[in-house]
Design an enzyme around this catalytic site. Structure first.
Site, PDB file in Angstrom:
ATOM      1  CD  GLU A 172      -2.994  -0.979   2.326  1.00  0.00           C
ATOM      2  OE1 GLU A 172      -2.859  -0.086   3.178  1.00  0.00           O
ATOM      3  OE2 GLU A 172      -3.966  -1.747   2.294  1.00  0.00           O
ATOM      4  CD  GLU A 353      -3.677  -5.912   4.031  1.00  0.00           C
ATOM      5  OE1 GLU A 353      -4.497  -5.118   4.525  1.00  0.00           O
ATOM      6  OE2 GLU A 353      -2.444  -5.752   4.080  1.00  0.00           O
TER       7      GLU A 353
HETATM    8  C1  GBH Z   1      -4.536  -2.308   5.553  1.00  0.00           C
HETATM    9  O1  GBH Z   1      -4.688  -0.967   5.205  1.00  0.00           O
HETATM   10  C2  GBH Z   1      -3.136  -2.526   6.048  1.00  0.00           C
HETATM   11  O2  GBH Z   1      -2.321  -3.047   5.011  1.00  0.00           O
HETATM   12  C3  GBH Z   1      -3.071  -3.406   7.264  1.00  0.00           C
HETATM   13  O3  GBH Z   1      -1.801  -3.330   7.817  1.00  0.00           O
HETATM   14  C4  GBH Z   1      -4.153  -3.007   8.231  1.00  0.00           C
HETATM   15  O4  GBH Z   1      -4.067  -3.690   9.442  1.00  0.00           O
HETATM   16  C5  GBH Z   1      -5.480  -3.289   7.570  1.00  0.00           C
HETATM   17  O5  GBH Z   1      -5.589  -2.592   6.384  1.00  0.00           O
HETATM   18  C6  GBH Z   1      -6.691  -2.928   8.408  1.00  0.00           C
HETATM   19  O6  GBH Z   1      -6.794  -1.548   8.573  1.00  0.00           O
HETATM   20  O7  GBH Z   1      -8.160   6.828  10.032  1.00  0.00           O
HETATM   21  O8  GBH Z   1      -8.682   8.233   8.128  1.00  0.00           O
HETATM   22  O9  GBH Z   1      -6.390   7.829   8.725  1.00  0.00           O
HETATM   23  C7  GBH Z   1      -5.972  -0.600   4.734  1.00  0.00           C
HETATM   24  C8  GBH Z   1      -5.956   0.863   4.337  1.00  0.00           C
HETATM   25  C9  GBH Z   1      -5.171   2.831   5.371  1.00  0.00           C
HETATM   26  C10 GBH Z   1      -7.365   2.056   5.779  1.00  0.00           C
HETATM   27  C11 GBH Z   1      -5.240   3.691   6.625  1.00  0.00           C
HETATM   28  C12 GBH Z   1      -7.442   2.931   7.004  1.00  0.00           C
HETATM   29  C13 GBH Z   1      -6.715   4.948   8.004  1.00  0.00           C
HETATM   30  C14 GBH Z   1      -7.768   5.944   7.649  1.00  0.00           C
HETATM   31  N1  GBH Z   1      -6.015   1.670   5.525  1.00  0.00           N
HETATM   32  N2  GBH Z   1      -6.608   4.095   6.825  1.00  0.00           N
HETATM   33  S1  GBH Z   1      -7.749   7.319   8.700  1.00  0.00           S
END
Ligand code: GBH
Length: 446
Positions: A172, A353
């Site tokens: 990512e 994922e």
């Molecule tokens: C994945 O990211 C990751 O690869 C993994 O490590 C993680 O544990 C899993 O998803 C579950 O979250 O709160 O507005 O900042 C998924 C993409 C990027 C979605 C970070 C959530 C935070 C949004 N993620 N995002 S915010």
């Protein structure tokens, strides 16, 4: 192989790679053992106010010590594929130079343990835990970090190239760009849009250099990027929303997909960034050719759709999970898979994922009843099945996550695992979804 009829039971193609995923910093713990150096997530999680309850990955699910028990859990589930990541600072404490043999030995034991249990290893080289020493030298804003990454990747190809059939470069890149550098919710916690897209370019470059390093070594293995893709839909039927959705899709998806699979950054995104942006000024002749080095497969991570307004903001349209950014919309899985195949050709796809956080608790009778996760997975598996039926070359599906783990800024409160982790004792308990998933794998379908 063809998928079964839409009305009958949903049978997946024979040999379909049912799996589960984890990442190093989220499960390993053992933060100071066997010569591991510090990563930016050690720094970030130990900075007051950065994570919920001040949680850190110091211990996490203690997988570094309990990997053998975790391998047995995977075997009990019947997993065919396991996707994990390597902690770069375990291999090179400061991000460069001679590798740390004890770090290499851990992953060697893990990979051999997978093979002994008939589970195919899928290795991610970078899942956000950059060596702190490289951050001190500018991190992903520094082009040199891409070169260091390729050297580290080569160390891993040399060590495990003969026994890991599928390699993923960077998990990512978009999340590093957005959460690490735009919004600051993730390490290194910056809020600097101009830096963010410079970082995007260097991450893409690092990906391409690693692909080249694998080919140069003549390793007989497949390699590709791991991209979290968001299907973007207009929030209403105005022309403004349609236009804004197109650009949003550029930043969310095409920036990463087009550079790797078409050899060009999307023109609308470049125009929006402008000629004076640090990113546009950083792209050198030949960089796109490196970034577009042919890959063998595309790893897709899907969690949520986005609905874009005429002003370029986003709105929520479906029920959300415990993670307020996640709208539950299985159809988005179908849309993103079929779109990638339509726009980029029939490159093999793995889902690396997809999953749901639930407010899981261990009941007095020793069970964890996560019925909501079963519904979620069933609907998303069905959507993936339809995508296969409609021509998407999807070969495997990894549920996020095998174990409850350190959910970054959310700490340990959000539980994403098929397997419950009782942190005080580190006892593992298969949730109801894990028992259900075992039957899905056994029957190769629903
Ligand atoms: C994945 O990211 C990751 O690869 C993994 O490590 C993680 O544990 C899993 O998803 C579950 O979250 O709160 O507005 O900042 C998924 C993409 C990027 C979605 C970070 C959530 C935070 C949004 N993620 N995002 S915010």
């Amino acid at each position: 192989a063809t998928a079964g009829s839409a009305r009958g039971p949903l049978r997946f193609p024979s040999g379909f790679g049912w799996g589960a995923a984890t990442s190093a910093y989220q499960i390993e713990g053992a933060a100071k053992e066997d010569g591991r150096g510090e990563s930016i997530w050690d720094t970030f999680s130990h900075t007051p106010g950065r994570t919920r309850n001040g949680d850190t990955g110091d211990v996490a699910a203690d997988h570094y010590h309990r990997y053998a028990e975790d391998l047995d859990l995977m075997r009990d589930l019947g997993l065919r594929s396991y996707r994990f990541s390597v902690s770069w600072p375990r291999i090179q404490a400061d991000g460069s130079g001679r590798p740390n043999q004890r770090g290499l030995d851990f992953y060697r034991r893990l990979v051999d343990g997978l093979h002994e249990r008939g589970i195919a290893p899928m290795l991610t080289l970078f899942h956000w835990d950059l060596p702190q020493a490289l951050q001190d030298a500018g991190g992903w804003e520094n082009r040199d970090t891409a070169e260091r990454f390729a050297e580290y990747a080569d160390v891993m190809f040399h060590a495990l190239g003969d026994r890991v059939p599928v390699w993923l470069t960077i998990n990512e890149p978009k999340t590093v760009v957005q959460n690490g550098y735009l919004w600051g919710h993730h390490a290194p916690g910056r809020q600097d849009p101009d830096a963010a897209y410079l970082v995007a370019h260097h991450l893409q470059l690092a990906h391409g250099l690693a692909v080249r390093a694998l080919r140069a070594r003549g390793v007989d293995a497949r390699i590709g990027p791991a991209l979290n893709l968001h299907p973007c839909y207009p929030a209403d039927d105005t022309a403004e929303a349609a236009t804004a959705t197109r650009l949003h899709d550029g930043y969310e998806n095409r920036l990463y997909l087009d550079s790797i699979l078409k050899g060009a950054y999307p023109a609308d995104v470049l125009a929006d960034l402008g000629p004076d942006s640090r990113m546009v000024r950083a792209v050198r002749d030949g960089d796109l050719a490196v970034i577009a080095s042919p890959v063998d497969l595309l790893a897709v991570q899907y969690y949520t759709p986005l609905y874009v307004t005429g002003q370029g903001g986003t709105v929520t349209r479906w029920p959300t999970s415990e993670a307020e950014w996640q709208q539950i919309y299985p159809e988005g899985m179908y849309d993103i898979l079929t779109r990638v195949t339509r726009d980029y050709g029939r490159i093999p796809i793995t889902i690396t994922e997809n999953g749901l956080p639930c407010p899981d608790r261990l009941d007095a009778d020793g069970t964890v009843d996560d019925a909501g996760r079963i519904d979620f997975l069933r609907d998303h598996f069905a959507a993936a099945h339809r995508a296969i039926r409609d021509g998407v070359p999807l070969e495997s599906y990894h549920v996020w996550s095998l174990l409850d783990n350190f959910e970054w800024a959310e700490g340990y409160e959000q539980r994403w695992g098929l397997v419950y982790v009782d942190y005080p004792t580190q006892r593992r308990v298969l949730k109801r979804s894990a028992h259900w998933y075992r039957t899905v794998i056994r029957d190769n379908g629903l």
